[in-house]
Scaffold this active site. Structure first.
Site, PDB file in Angstrom:
ATOM      1  N   LYS A  51       0.847  -1.204   0.000  1.00  0.00           N
ATOM      2  CA  LYS A  51       0.000   0.000   0.000  1.00  0.00           C
ATOM      3  C   LYS A  51       0.876   1.246   0.000  1.00  0.00           C
ATOM      4  CE  LYS A  51      -3.909  -2.274   2.169  1.00  0.00           C
ATOM      5  NZ  LYS A  51      -4.503  -2.743   3.426  1.00  0.00           N
ATOM      6  N   GLN A  71      -5.068  -1.433   9.589  1.00  0.00           N
ATOM      7  CA  GLN A  71      -5.000  -2.764   8.991  1.00  0.00           C
ATOM      8  C   GLN A  71      -5.669  -3.791   9.912  1.00  0.00           C
ATOM      9  OE1 GLN A  71      -3.611  -3.510   5.864  1.00  0.00           O
ATOM     10  NE2 GLN A  71      -4.459  -5.538   6.214  1.00  0.00           N
ATOM     11  N   ASP A 117     -11.379   2.836   3.964  1.00  0.00           N
ATOM     12  CA  ASP A 117     -11.799   1.434   3.876  1.00  0.00           C
ATOM     13  C   ASP A 117     -13.325   1.322   3.786  1.00  0.00           C
ATOM     14  OD1 ASP A 117     -10.012  -0.637   3.655  1.00  0.00           O
ATOM     15  OD2 ASP A 117      -9.558  -0.754   5.804  1.00  0.00           O
TER      16      ASP A 117
END
Ligand code: NDP
Length: 294
Positions: free
Chosen positions: A53, A97, A120
């Site tokens: 990422k 995460q 997200d």
């Protein structure tokens, strides 16, 4: 029938190119989109994701920060970091995460992220906005699937869509997005009866289960578009392989188009994370949402 391969690698590189152009356009106004990724603990798979990422964020011309915290970090400390990132105007996207270590309340952490920076799309406010058809941050994997479906099929309205899997991160938002496109949507799961028959009714079949090659070709309607979200690591012929939830070889003989694993949905997920960060930055600056596909 031999199906068309939906090449997620090449499609995602197009999306990343558009994101990079959008970022370059913002640079002319002195604006740099920024993504902060928080990793708690040392899960090797998560470390690889976070590294990738970071690399792709920087390649797109965005600012990127990685915050690595030890596995024993307390919830209060993590929440304090999230609060700091929420308040930082240089940070447009925040990604914590998952999975988090077991002692943490993942929902509380996700819901502490500023919804406008929730790239997200897991914050409960974004879940509600998506569910009611309002402008939201859309979870990256389903967004990637939708972009590929629109590219392949154009107008999706009236098509029968079956989503196998009802997780909060893939199955449910995928179903909401397809409903938003006016598909007739069925969500199947582990209790679904006659799953084979349900799948056979699908013009669009999305598999998000986590079971290697669970869906064989004879569950696929001839000509259907098959999106395989599954990523399963298996040992076969003495080596480790990644396979999807769909039995690719048999399904590819029946489907009209199909995503491979690897090289299908996977590359789109990070591309959509970058796209969401650019979108969040545009919104923070009162600019229209960027166009992600040509
Ligand atoms: P979850 O484990 O959270 O959900 C799996 C879903 O599949 C559940 O709804 C479950 O039903 C359903 N299911 C399980 N067994 C069956 C069965 N025999 N028949 C029908 N349905 C079944 O997984 P995720 O949604 O997080 O992920 C799904 C897959 O997608 C995984 O392989 C994951 O690695 C992959 N993935 C890939 C991403 C990418 O970037 N390509 C991103 C995210 C995930 P029930 O609710 O009844 O238990």
């Amino acid at each position: 029938m031999t199906s068309t391969l939906i090449d997620g690698k090449s499609f995602s590189s197009g999306v990343r190119g558009r994101v990079a152009s959008g970022v370059a356009g913002l640079a002319a106004r002195g604006i740099v989109p920024g993504l902060a990724v928080v990793l708690v603990g040392e899960d090797p798979a998560s470390e690889v994701y976070v590294r990738n990422k970071g690399i792709q964020t920087r390649e797109a011309g965005m600012a990127s920060w990685e915050h690595k915290l030890p596995a024993e970090t307390g919830q209060a400390e993590l929440l304090a970091l999230v609060g700091k990132l929420n308040a930082d105007p240089a940070v447009h996207g925040i990604l914590v995460q998952l999975p988090l270590p077991a002692h943490m309340d993942a929902e509380a952490v996700i819901n502490a992220i500023d919804p406008a920076k929730d790239v997200d799309g897991f914050h409960i406010l974004n879940v509600g906005l998506l569910g009611t058809g309002q402008k939201s941050m859309v979870p990256c994997t389903p967004l990637g699937c939708l972009l590929m479906l629109r590219d392949r099929l154009g107008d999706l309205s009236g098509l029968n869509a079956v989503v196998v899997g009802r997780s909060n991160i893939v199955g449910k938002p995928m179903a909401q997005l397809l409903l938003g496109e006016s598909c007739t949507v069925t969500i199947a799961h582990s209790r679904t009866k006659n799953l084979a028959e349900v799948c056979r009714s699908a013009d669009i079949l999305v598999a998000a289960v986590g079971r290697p090659r669970m869906i064989p070709g004879d569950w696929v309607k001839p000509g259907a578009t098959v999106i395989d979200v599954g990523i399963n690591r298996i040992e076969e012929d003495g080596r480790t392989r990644l396979v999807g939830d769909v039995d690719f070889d048999s399904a590819a003989r029946v489907a009209g188009a199909i995503t491979p694993v690897p090289g299908g949905v996977g590359p789109m997920t990070i591309a959509c994370l970058l796209a969401n960060t650019l979108t969040a930055c545009c919104r923070a600056n009162g600019l229209p949402d960027p166009e992600l596909v040509g």
